[in-house]
Design a protein around this motif. Structure first.
Motif, mmCIF file in Angstrom:
data_model
loop_
_atom_site.group_PDB
_atom_site.id
_atom_site.type_symbol
_atom_site.label_atom_id
_atom_site.label_comp_id
_atom_site.label_asym_id
_atom_site.label_seq_id
_atom_site.Cartn_x
_atom_site.Cartn_y
_atom_site.Cartn_z
ATOM 1 N N ALA A 203 -4.011 63.783 54.608
ATOM 2 C CA ALA A 203 -3.114 62.865 53.909
ATOM 3 C C ALA A 203 -3.862 62.113 52.815
ATOM 4 C CB ALA A 203 -2.488 61.886 54.899
ATOM 5 N N VAL A 204 -3.119 61.759 51.786
ATOM 6 C CA VAL A 204 -3.666 60.967 50.671
ATOM 7 C C VAL A 204 -2.983 59.606 50.716
ATOM 8 C CG1 VAL A 204 -3.989 60.821 48.180
ATOM 9 C CG2 VAL A 204 -4.044 63.045 49.308
ATOM 10 N N PRO A 205 -3.570 58.631 51.392
ATOM 11 C CA PRO A 205 -2.950 57.303 51.455
ATOM 12 C C PRO A 205 -3.326 56.454 50.245
ATOM 13 C CG PRO A 205 -4.905 57.341 52.828
ATOM 14 C CD PRO A 205 -4.792 58.717 52.210
ATOM 15 N N VAL A 206 -2.476 55.494 49.973
ATOM 16 C CA VAL A 206 -2.796 54.506 48.937
ATOM 17 C C VAL A 206 -3.775 53.509 49.542
ATOM 18 C CG1 VAL A 206 -1.875 52.685 47.474
ATOM 19 C CG2 VAL A 206 -0.591 54.795 47.795
ATOM 20 N N PRO A 207 -4.946 53.315 48.964
ATOM 21 C CA PRO A 207 -5.937 52.428 49.575
ATOM 22 C C PRO A 207 -5.470 50.980 49.596
ATOM 23 C CG PRO A 207 -6.871 53.693 47.730
ATOM 24 C CD PRO A 207 -5.402 53.899 47.715
ATOM 25 N N ASP A 208 -6.149 50.188 50.420
ATOM 26 C CA ASP A 208 -5.871 48.758 50.457
ATOM 27 C C ASP A 208 -6.190 48.134 49.108
ATOM 28 O OD1 ASP A 208 -5.179 49.053 53.083
ATOM 29 O OD2 ASP A 208 -7.153 48.479 53.861
ATOM 30 N N SER B 1 -5.681 64.190 30.188
ATOM 31 C CA SER B 1 -6.958 64.826 30.510
ATOM 32 C C SER B 1 -8.133 63.945 30.107
ATOM 33 C CB SER B 1 -7.055 66.187 29.807
ATOM 34 O OG SER B 1 -7.047 66.032 28.388
ATOM 35 N N GLU B 2 -7.999 63.237 28.991
ATOM 36 C CA GLU B 2 -9.069 62.325 28.587
ATOM 37 C C GLU B 2 -9.177 61.150 29.540
ATOM 38 O OE1 GLU B 2 -8.037 61.256 24.645
ATOM 39 O OE2 GLU B 2 -8.682 63.164 23.744
ATOM 40 N N GLN B 3 -8.047 60.690 30.059
ATOM 41 C CA GLN B 3 -8.091 59.575 31.004
ATOM 42 C C GLN B 3 -8.655 60.007 32.352
ATOM 43 O OE1 GLN B 3 -4.409 57.474 31.317
ATOM 44 N NE2 GLN B 3 -5.076 56.169 33.003
ATOM 45 N N ILE B 4 -8.321 61.213 32.785
ATOM 46 C CA ILE B 4 -8.838 61.696 34.067
ATOM 47 C C ILE B 4 -10.314 62.017 33.965
ATOM 48 C CG2 ILE B 4 -8.660 63.542 35.790
ATOM 49 C CD1 ILE B 4 -5.706 63.793 34.996
ATOM 50 N N GLY B 5 -10.707 62.717 32.909
ATOM 51 C CA GLY B 5 -12.092 63.158 32.750
ATOM 52 C C GLY B 5 -12.188 64.659 32.902
ATOM 53 N N ILE C 114 -2.619 65.052 40.222
ATOM 54 C CA ILE C 114 -3.994 64.558 40.201
ATOM 55 C C ILE C 114 -3.930 63.046 40.357
ATOM 56 C CG2 ILE C 114 -6.115 64.391 38.856
ATOM 57 C CD1 ILE C 114 -5.364 66.965 37.473
ATOM 58 N N VAL C 115 -4.455 62.560 41.463
ATOM 59 C CA VAL C 115 -4.390 61.144 41.810
ATOM 60 C C VAL C 115 -5.719 60.492 41.459
ATOM 61 C CG1 VAL C 115 -3.954 59.478 43.642
ATOM 62 C CG2 VAL C 115 -2.785 61.686 43.667
ATOM 63 N N SER C 116 -5.644 59.349 40.833
ATOM 64 C CA SER C 116 -6.839 58.610 40.431
ATOM 65 C C SER C 116 -6.651 57.145 40.795
ATOM 66 C CB SER C 116 -7.081 58.758 38.915
ATOM 67 O OG SER C 116 -8.149 57.938 38.497
ATOM 68 N N GLY D 132 -16.772 52.975 46.111
ATOM 69 C CA GLY D 132 -17.901 53.722 45.599
ATOM 70 C C GLY D 132 -17.724 54.241 44.196
ATOM 71 N N GLY D 133 -16.707 53.781 43.496
ATOM 72 C CA GLY D 133 -16.399 54.289 42.161
ATOM 73 C C GLY D 133 -15.001 54.878 42.129
ATOM 74 N N ARG D 134 -14.552 55.254 40.968
ATOM 75 C CA ARG D 134 -13.197 55.793 40.830
ATOM 76 C C ARG D 134 -13.109 57.165 41.488
ATOM 77 N NH1 ARG D 134 -9.290 53.433 38.532
ATOM 78 N NH2 ARG D 134 -7.359 54.508 38.019
ATOM 79 N N ARG D 135 -12.105 57.342 42.326
ATOM 80 C CA ARG D 135 -11.918 58.609 43.042
ATOM 81 C C ARG D 135 -10.791 59.385 42.385
ATOM 82 N NH1 ARG D 135 -9.525 60.449 48.348
ATOM 83 N NH2 ARG D 135 -10.796 62.244 48.920
ATOM 84 N N VAL D 136 -11.036 60.642 42.122
ATOM 85 C CA VAL D 136 -10.061 61.535 41.499
ATOM 86 C C VAL D 136 -9.911 62.746 42.412
ATOM 87 C CG1 VAL D 136 -9.459 62.880 39.459
ATOM 88 C CG2 VAL D 136 -10.750 60.761 39.201
#
Length: 725
Positions: free
Chosen positions: A161-166, A500-504, A639-641, A646-650
């Motif tokens: 599952a991909v939950p929305v973090p706190d 794509s530029e925003q995601i990386g 694609i969830v960002s 620990g940094g931005r997760r993609v």
């Protein structure tokens, strides 16, 4: 019903991952080498060499013995005197004895060398067998380890599952198709409803995106969804009934400015002032409509209480009638006869402004406001006294024109903004127990969006905004604040490039074959159309019940309590007592998704047997973040960002809700799974790349479950081969 879980997160989809890699084929069994034997060629060479060495001695023995025998015969025949022949015979026999001793010594040395060689071969054979036994023991250990890894690989969960973090209080969905939105909405809302939460969906897309979710709720049996299809259900939409005078004026002024594309703050202030003064002249419940409202809302509370309740609400029909009276349009007597205005109210409205040049501008503006608000005049005129539903859907009919759709959407969203602003902010992170989902948010003006996001953030209410397109105003707001961004299929090349530029472009993902397969089987015709549940009495719930209940009570209310949002209205007082007995049968949410949604049916067909499931769970292809790839994303892929400690997760996720019904799915997230694996590895490590946490039960040993030598046995060496050569 499942009790509300305040701590449960919002799930956006499923992430495909295999924490345990494929261990490959089993270790090869060590094949024993040929058994060492004493070389027959070596023996032959040794014997041949010994014969060559002993040949002179053998000749000496033969010659000396022959001469001695001849002398003996001569002595016997009297040919030679014995005294003369005896020394010669003795010398010959001595020479023969010495030569024979040399021959015997050579044979003895040869036998010694042969015995030494035989012992060396035996020692080598023993060492070889010991090495083979060590290899077999190592092979058995590796096979045990391989089977543990294979067991972990085959039994591991593959969809996490991909939950929305706190700390995340908003989710911005950029792009996507109607069918992809349907999957995402079902995924998000079904989990919230299953946990006892409440979901409000505002569908401005015109594509009936929530139809699958509504069908699922009906099939589950424990949720009776409330669906308003605008403008058909405007009379039964009591959304603005609990707004105050100033709030109602602000909502109507902002809705009119959006419909007329008037974004000036001065113009908005003028419209709001006109509406506030007009609403202030109305009694709020006068005439026939006020009496009706008092009777409905007051319930059995009597005429006085009903009148008091009527004075707290001003219907939009009366506001438009007052605007017509102010602008001197139409026949005021007709509105008085219809019960929309009283004669005193009509006179008060006419006296608000004079007939001067400045006042004429105001009157012309009142006419323009009335021209827009007349589309909302029937709002709340026939409120429905239905039970409160945990799933509420307000949708714009696809046949509505763009101008009317903007007006209706702005009215609904602005009203919800005011209702959300009434909720006191709770302590801690955002709560997704009350979730508001707006589909087609690009149709709202930027200031309407800003007010909605600010109100939900202040109230710590979860908000999901979905944009079909990403124009510049929307692009500036995506991901702003504590928001997670989900990029779905983007048809426009410029929007895909910006995404794509925003995601990386350095990110690479693996698209599961299941995502590609299911996405092509459901098209944008999935939604169809909505069926109103507030205007029709037909119910298609898959449930059976047998109940008997009796109750009595009294109640008093100033504003309706079964509105669109889970926010309270006006004051209320009630008392009720009763008994009930009933039994019911309902389908679980998971099985409901599998049987009642297009996604569930397509997934069930694609993974109908274990072989199909195994094929569909294989890796499909690698995806590189490029504009062309974002334009060809599978329907349910996104694609969830979001910002992580620990940094931005993609990550790449699949919004297909039916994946939750597969046995290889889990509500555990990938980071949680990795953390558990690290804890297991620290507590019970397995040397040389073993799999922690995967072992045998107390009665299952490796020797009992595993055969160290797997596969067919090797060909048996022919021990006679050395002897025959």
């Amino acid at each position: 019903m499942t009790p509300p879980d305040r701590d449960s997160p919002l799930y956006l989809g499923w992430e495909y991952a295999t924490p345990y890699a494929d261990p490959g084929p089993p270790p090869r069994r060590p094949v024993p080498q040929g058994r060492p034997q004493l070389s027959a060629d070596w023996l032959t060479a040794q014997r041949r060499e010994e014969k060559l060495i002993n040949r002179p001695q053998k000749i000496i023995v033969a010659v000396t013995v022959g001469i001695a025998a001849a002398l003996g015969a001569c002595i016997a025949g009297g040919l030679v005197r014995p005294i003369l022949a005896a020394p010669t015979i003795a010398i010959l026999l001595l020479a023969a004895a010495l030569a024979g001793g040399a021959i015997w010594q050579g044979e003895r040395l040869l036998r010694g060398r042969i015995e030494a060689e035989r012992q060396r071969v035996e020692r080598f054979r023993a060492d070889q067998e010991g090495q083979l036994f060590a290899w077999q023991a190592e092979h058995a250990r590796r096979v045990t380890q391989w089977q543990q890894q294979r067991f972990a690989f085959e039994t591991q969960k593959r969809w996490y599952a991909v939950p929305v973090p706190d700390g995340i209080d908003r989710v911005d969905v950029a792009g996507g198709t109607l069918s992809g939105w349907s999957a995402l909405l079902t995924m998000v809302a079904a989990q919230r409803l299953a946990m006892g939460g409440e979901v409000t969906v505002i569908d401005l897309s015109g594509g009936a995106v929530a139809a699958d979710l509504v069908n699922l709720s009906v099939a589950a049996g424990d949720i009776d969804p409330a669906v308003w299809v605008l403008p058909r259900d405007l009379p039964r939409l009591d959304l603005a009934s609990s707004l105050s005078r100033a709030e109602l004026a602000d909502v109507l002024a902002l809705s009119v400015s959006v419909a007329e594309e008037r974004s000036s703050a001065r113009e908005l202030a003028v419209d709001s002032a006109i509406l506030d003064r007009v609403i202030g002249t109305l009694e709020g419940g006068g005439g026939a409509e006020g009496g009706k409202g008092g009777g409905d809302e007051g319930g059995k509370g009597g005429g006085d209480e009903g009148a008091e309740g009527g004075r707290g609400t001003v219907s939009l029909g009366r506001v438009t009638a007052a605007l017509r009276a102010l602008a001197q349009v139409g026949d005021v007597r007709a509105d008085v006869a219809a019960g929309l205005l009283t004669e005193r109210e009509a006179a008060a409205v006419a006296a608000l402004f004079g007939q001067g040049a400045t006042d004429r501008v105001v009157l012309e503006r009142a006419l323009g406001i009335e021209a827009q608000l007349r589309k909302l005049a029937e709002t709340g005129s026939e409120p429905v006294g239905r039970p409160r539903s945990r799933l509420r859907v307000v949708a714009i009919d696809k046949q509505v024109g763009p101008l009317s759709a903007r007006l209706l959407g702005s009215f609904v969203v602005t009203t919800l903004t005011h209702l959300a602003g009434r909720v006191p902010a709770g302590a801690g992170p955002a709560s997704w127990r009350h979730t508001l989902i707006v589909l087609g948010a690009e149709r709202l003006r930027d200031d309407v969006l800003d007010r909605l996001t600010d109100a939900c953030e202040s109230a710590r209410t979860g908000l999901v905004l979905a944009y079909r397109s990403v124009p510049p105003p929307v692009r500036q707001r995506i991901g702003r604040g504590n928001a997670a961004v989900a990029f779905m299929r983007l048809g426009n090349a410029e929007e895909a490039k910006a995404a794509s530029e925003q995601i990386g472009t350095e990110h690479r993902f693996v698209v599961s074959q299941l995502t590609d397969t299911i996405g092509t089987s459901v098209t944008d015709t999935l939604g169809g159309s909505y069926t109103s549940t507030v205007g029709d009495s037909v119910s298609a719930a898959t449930s059976t019940s047998d109940s008997l209940s009796t109750s009595d009570g009294t109640g008093y209310s100033r504003s309706p309590g079964g509105g669109v949002m889970p926010f309270g209205g006006g004051r209320s007082r009630s008392a009720q007592a009763g008994t009930s007995r009933g039994t019911s049968e309902s389908v679980s949410v998971t099985s409901g998704i599998s049987t009642s949604t297009a996604w569930g049916e397509s997934t069930s067909r694609a993974t109908g047997d274990s072989e199909s499931l195994a094929r569909s769970l294989q890796r499909s292809r690698e995806l590189v973040v490029e504009p062309s790839e974002l334009q060809q994303l599978p329907v349910t892929a996104m694609i969830v960002s979001y910002a992580a400690p620990g940094g931005r997760r993609v990550l790449l996720a699949d919004a297909n809700p039916a994946i939750g019904a597969l046995r290889v799915s889990t509500l555990t997230s990938v980071p949680e799974m990795n953390a558990m694996n690290e804890m297991n590895a620290a507590s019970s490590p397995i040397a040389d790349g073993g799999v922690s946490g995967v072992g045998f039960g107390p009665d299952e040993t490796a020797e009992g479950l595993l055969r160290p030598n797997l596969g067919p046995p090797p060909p048996r060496p022919d021990w006679r081969r050395g002897r025959q050569s």
